[in-house]
Design an enzyme around this catalytic site. Sequence first.
Site, short mmCIF file in Angstrom:
data_model
loop_
_atom_site.label_atom_id
_atom_site.label_comp_id
_atom_site.label_asym_id
_atom_site.label_seq_id
_atom_site.Cartn_x
_atom_site.Cartn_y
_atom_site.Cartn_z
N LYS A 84 0.75 -1.36 -0.01
CA LYS A 84 0.01 -0.10 -0.03
C LYS A 84 0.84 1.51 -0.06
O LYS A 84 1.90 1.11 0.66
CB LYS A 84 -0.85 -0.04 1.10
CG LYS A 84 -1.85 1.26 1.24
CD LYS A 84 -2.82 0.76 2.57
CE LYS A 84 -3.74 1.80 2.80
NZ LYS A 84 -4.81 1.47 3.83
N SER A 157 -9.79 1.56 3.43
CA SER A 157 -8.82 2.45 2.18
C SER A 157 -7.89 1.73 1.60
O SER A 157 -7.37 2.17 0.73
CB SER A 157 -8.17 3.59 3.21
OG SER A 157 -7.33 3.09 4.05
N SER A 181 -9.94 -0.86 7.42
CA SER A 181 -9.62 -0.84 5.68
C SER A 181 -8.80 -2.15 5.36
O SER A 181 -8.25 -2.01 4.21
CB SER A 181 -8.56 0.28 5.79
OG SER A 181 -9.39 1.60 6.17
#
Length: 468
Positions: A84, A157, A181
């Site tokens: 990420k 997210s 998330s």
Amino acid sequence: MTPLSTDLHYLDITELATLIRTRQISPVAVTRAQLDRIAAVDGALDSYALVTADLALAQAEAAEAEIAAGRYRGVLHGVPIAVKDLCWTKGIPTAAGMPIHQGHCPTEDATVVQRLKEAGAVLLGKLQLTEGAYSDHHPLITPPKNAWNADYWPGISSSGPGAATAAGLCYGSLASDTGGSIRWPAAANGVTGLKPGWGRVSRHGVFELAASMDHVGPMARSAADAAMLLAIIAGGDPKDPTAIPGPAPDYAAAIKQGIQGVRIGVDAEWNSADVDPGNQEVLSEAIEIFRSLGAHIVDVAFPDATQAVADWAPACAVEAACAHQATYPARKNEYGAVLASVIETGGTLSGIDYQKLILRRLNFSGRVATFFSTVDLLLTPVHPFAPLSLDAIQTLGEQPHLILNLQRYTCPFNLTGNPTITLPGGFSEQGLPIGFQLVAGHLDESMLIRAGAAFQSTTPWHRRHPVI
């Protein structure tokens, strides 16, 4: 529903690692195949913020040479992974979904990235996320698409990690979870997401949203693969004093232990309140499978999480305001409206009100800790409704009850820091994945891995893949 896949890009990490270790396939060939697949597929998914092709090939060549020389580092050696884009990568931009950080090139790796490198993993690139890891993508960022249907929510997210892992654009990924998330994208994209207990994994070099609730963990195509990734990134870190000292537990051993006699708590009332039939069916089937595997299903009453759910947003807002002090309000106009609003809210909460919130959080955490003295695991939905369409997601700001329902089963365990695992458990009438969640006691990721591996040993859901 698609048939079981034997494609190279959908191999488990353990399967691929065996082929690499025995030199039946080379890390360079695997990496080139992954880069070719990203080039062919990700234009429709937008899961990558940045593809690091040159670095990946250089790491793959180094891994191939080491393995040929008999210096095999372990199960991730030569395996292509992505992270990420809020994990620092030395000399490579780390933007955290924020245009103001697009030129930010860290001078060191995040601890989790460094540990992947030390294990010999190949870094394919950085995966896209919502702005600052909060709830909405920045207006200048193209949001990742759900790997199963572009008209549906990819989760937040860690939208990029969820889509890329599901679509075979990496063999696993690192993500983060502050309110759900890892779990939402794992459920939305039909992959396995493991949120470790708070403190199990170093947060050094990972862009903050809310430091006391941020968790870094793996997303993968199976519980066994998630365990392999967690074993590499977990453990103490002098650069992060909040990381639990000492090495990681033996997660590989947990994969094989089974769940005979494990106590799984089910709060039937909490799990059924406004929970749609599709989720109910997934939960019921999971309960029966766990029972058939030797687990004891225990009727429980989980501590009331209503106030905890309500407290999560202001707690996150205060910590986000702290995390963004260097750029907000100085560069306010470069922020998206949603993240800016959260930061503004965080600046308005009084010290007394925040202290009351902290005390309520401590009280709830204590009650949850006591609860886990009576069971080993808790089984819940990830959220109470079928996978949401993008049209429905766009109305969240106008439906506070929908936001609270989305957070009902996730954010309480960011406040308490309990580890969780999200497992694929079935499909909706529209053909979208439905996941469910298991929660364990403090730092007991091994129990989650035991249960997840046992469930996946007898179910097909984690081996179903989207048509790309």
